[in-house]
Design a protein around this motif. Sequence first.
Motif, PDB file in Angstrom:
ATOM      1  N   GLY A  74      60.175  39.776  85.739  1.00 54.41           N
ATOM      2  CA  GLY A  74      60.469  39.398  84.355  1.00 54.41           C
ATOM      3  C   GLY A  74      60.650  37.892  84.204  1.00 54.41           C
ATOM      4  N   ALA A  75      60.948  37.482  82.990  1.00 56.64           N
ATOM      5  CA  ALA A  75      61.201  36.060  82.751  1.00 56.64           C
ATOM      6  C   ALA A  75      62.456  35.639  83.512  1.00 56.64           C
ATOM      7  CB  ALA A  75      61.357  35.806  81.264  1.00 56.64           C
ATOM      8  N   PHE A  79      64.034  32.116  86.060  1.00 53.51           N
ATOM      9  CA  PHE A  79      65.235  31.289  85.944  1.00 53.51           C
ATOM     10  C   PHE A  79      65.659  30.738  87.323  1.00 53.51           C
ATOM     11  CE2 PHE A  79      66.847  34.006  82.083  1.00 53.51           C
ATOM     12  CZ  PHE A  79      65.825  33.499  81.298  1.00 53.51           C
ATOM     13  N   THR A 147      63.717  26.582  75.885  1.00 50.17           N
ATOM     14  CA  THR A 147      63.366  27.953  75.491  1.00 50.17           C
ATOM     15  C   THR A 147      62.714  27.796  74.118  1.00 50.17           C
ATOM     16  OG1 THR A 147      65.358  28.705  76.610  1.00 50.17           O
ATOM     17  CG2 THR A 147      64.276  30.295  75.130  1.00 50.17           C
ATOM     18  N   THR A 151      65.093  34.234  70.985  1.00 52.01           N
ATOM     19  CA  THR A 151      64.883  35.612  70.532  1.00 52.01           C
ATOM     20  C   THR A 151      66.109  36.227  69.860  1.00 52.01           C
ATOM     21  OG1 THR A 151      63.704  35.707  72.641  1.00 52.01           O
ATOM     22  CG2 THR A 151      63.773  37.737  71.370  1.00 52.01           C
ATOM     23  N   ASP A 170      60.276  28.234  78.626  1.00 54.92           N
ATOM     24  CA  ASP A 170      60.303  29.690  78.538  1.00 54.92           C
ATOM     25  C   ASP A 170      59.727  30.049  77.164  1.00 54.92           C
ATOM     26  OD1 ASP A 170      60.917  32.346  78.139  1.00 54.92           O
ATOM     27  OD2 ASP A 170      63.063  32.164  78.590  1.00 54.92           O
ATOM     28  N   SER A 172      58.802  33.194  76.332  1.00 49.09           N
ATOM     29  CA  SER A 172      58.754  34.661  76.374  1.00 49.09           C
ATOM     30  C   SER A 172      58.524  35.295  75.012  1.00 49.09           C
ATOM     31  CB  SER A 172      60.067  35.217  76.944  1.00 49.09           C
ATOM     32  OG  SER A 172      60.143  34.931  78.309  1.00 49.09           O
ATOM     33  N   GLY A 191      57.804  36.540  79.755  1.00 50.39           N
ATOM     34  CA  GLY A 191      57.811  37.983  80.009  1.00 50.39           C
ATOM     35  C   GLY A 191      56.838  38.602  79.007  1.00 50.39           C
ATOM     36  N   GLN A 193      56.546  41.541  77.508  1.00 54.78           N
ATOM     37  CA  GLN A 193      56.872  42.698  76.647  1.00 54.78           C
ATOM     38  C   GLN A 193      57.142  42.426  75.166  1.00 54.78           C
ATOM     39  OE1 GLN A 193      58.602  41.519  79.231  1.00 54.78           O
ATOM     40  NE2 GLN A 193      60.804  41.605  78.943  1.00 54.78           N
ATOM     41  N   LYS A 194      56.842  41.197  74.729  1.00 60.07           N
ATOM     42  CA  LYS A 194      57.050  40.918  73.287  1.00 60.07           C
ATOM     43  C   LYS A 194      55.709  40.690  72.604  1.00 60.07           C
ATOM     44  CE  LYS A 194      61.226  38.868  74.868  1.00 60.07           C
ATOM     45  NZ  LYS A 194      62.202  39.860  74.420  1.00 60.07           N
TER      46      LYS A 194
HETATM   47  N1  PMP Z   1      63.691  34.563  77.816  1.00 57.33           N
HETATM   48  C1  PMP Z   1      63.634  34.965  76.532  1.00 57.33           C
HETATM   49  C2  PMP Z   1      63.378  33.956  75.464  1.00 57.33           C
HETATM   50  C3  PMP Z   1      63.810  36.320  76.224  1.00 57.33           C
HETATM   51  O1  PMP Z   1      63.770  36.713  74.947  1.00 57.33           O
HETATM   52  C4  PMP Z   1      64.048  37.244  77.265  1.00 57.33           C
HETATM   53  C5  PMP Z   1      64.211  38.722  77.026  1.00 57.33           C
HETATM   54  N2  PMP Z   1      64.547  39.168  75.831  1.00 57.33           N
HETATM   55  C6  PMP Z   1      64.121  36.769  78.579  1.00 57.33           C
HETATM   56  C7  PMP Z   1      63.929  35.437  78.811  1.00 57.33           C
HETATM   57  C8  PMP Z   1      64.384  37.714  79.722  1.00 57.33           C
HETATM   58  O2  PMP Z   1      63.211  38.396  79.967  1.00 57.33           O
HETATM   59  P1  PMP Z   1      63.113  39.564  81.048  1.00 57.33           P
HETATM   60  O3  PMP Z   1      63.822  40.722  80.478  1.00 57.33           O
HETATM   61  O4  PMP Z   1      61.630  39.766  81.163  1.00 57.33           O
HETATM   62  O5  PMP Z   1      63.713  39.061  82.297  1.00 57.33           O
END
Ligand code: PMP
Length: 358
Positions: A74-75, A79, A147, A151, A170, A172, A191, A193-194
């Motif tokens: 994941g994202a 980190f 970032t 989100t 980031d 994501s 990541g 999934q969005k």
């Molecule tokens: N960065 C951002 C901007 C996110 O919105 C999210 C998850 N909502 C993450 C990192 C973490 O992502 P992951 O669940 O894939 O680790």
Amino acid sequence: MHKINFCSGPAVLPPTVYNKAIEAIQNFDHTDQSILELSHRSSSIVSMIQETKLLVKELLAISDEYDVLFLHGGASMQFCMIPMNFLSTSTKAYYTLTGQWASNAFHEAQLLGNADALCSSADSNYNYLPSLQQAYTLDNSAYVHFTSNNTIYGTQWKSYPSFNCPIIVDMSSDLFSKKINVHQFDLIYAGAQKNIGIAGVCMVIIKKSLLEKQNKLIPTMLNYNTHLLHESSFNTPPVFAIYTCNLNLKWLKSIGGVQEIEKINQMKAQLLYAEIERNSLFDCTVAKPEDRSLMNVTFVAKNKEIEIAFKDFCKKNNIVSIDGYRTVGGFRASIYNAMPLQDVQLFVEIMKSFESKI
Ligand code: PMP
């Protein structure tokens, strides 16, 4: 019954993506085998991963100075990978603290080395973006971290200053939602999934020259070089998740790419923010229009009673995952690429109808 799903991630996918994904589970690429059972070393999977990488490069107009990786973890894994790879004992990393995820990234860097906050909006529960200079010369800087879209809080950077060090972002929750100049950045991660696919894969766009800055021993799986040298297949890659990215990016290309989706995303966000401002029952969480996210629209009801009534009204109207994050409360409508304009229009009608009934 059609549901309007405002989930912040995993988020809605274009129907063509999951229909084709279902087909691939039964018979991938005329192999008479399921994508779930095919070796990641088989020619059809190797070429699918290669094709996905080329789609990313084409859609974002990325030069060969960069490579595209598909990683696990994941994202959040990024980190720690970022400071592990690029922060040394003699350098410092600078973080822009504009939300929970930005702070999580900062925390990992602090665990692994010397990291400082360049700016922060924690004083006001991250409901604004700190103002920045146009250019920075940072001492001993390994990199600066942003970032792009917060989100949870619903803020989004629209431009970036220049720095005397690499810029790592980031993205994501807004990669592929608008045109960007990738060449302004040294590493972008997201990541999937969005806006891109399903959970299980994190996309990394990395300027290859950044790897020259590595100067310490890094565990093999956490070293970007490992994945670069092995075309994201050092170990078993998340093939199905990558395939959903492949399908999603083909869908994006078919509708005109990031240039076209940006126009639609702007329309959706404008519609929704305009209604929140007009509606006597709600307020935007982010006061300054220029700080507001086009992806996650956060808002609150004028009082608790209205909040409870609107949640109930949403449920009755097949609106799902509209609750704000627990640290913000209220409501959050995530309107990523795959959220149709018609669904946002419908939601605006629902907000108007709620106002007229209460
Ligand atoms: N960065 C951002 C901007 C996110 O919105 C999210 C998850 N909502 C993450 C990192 C973490 O992502 P992951 O669940 O894939 O680790």
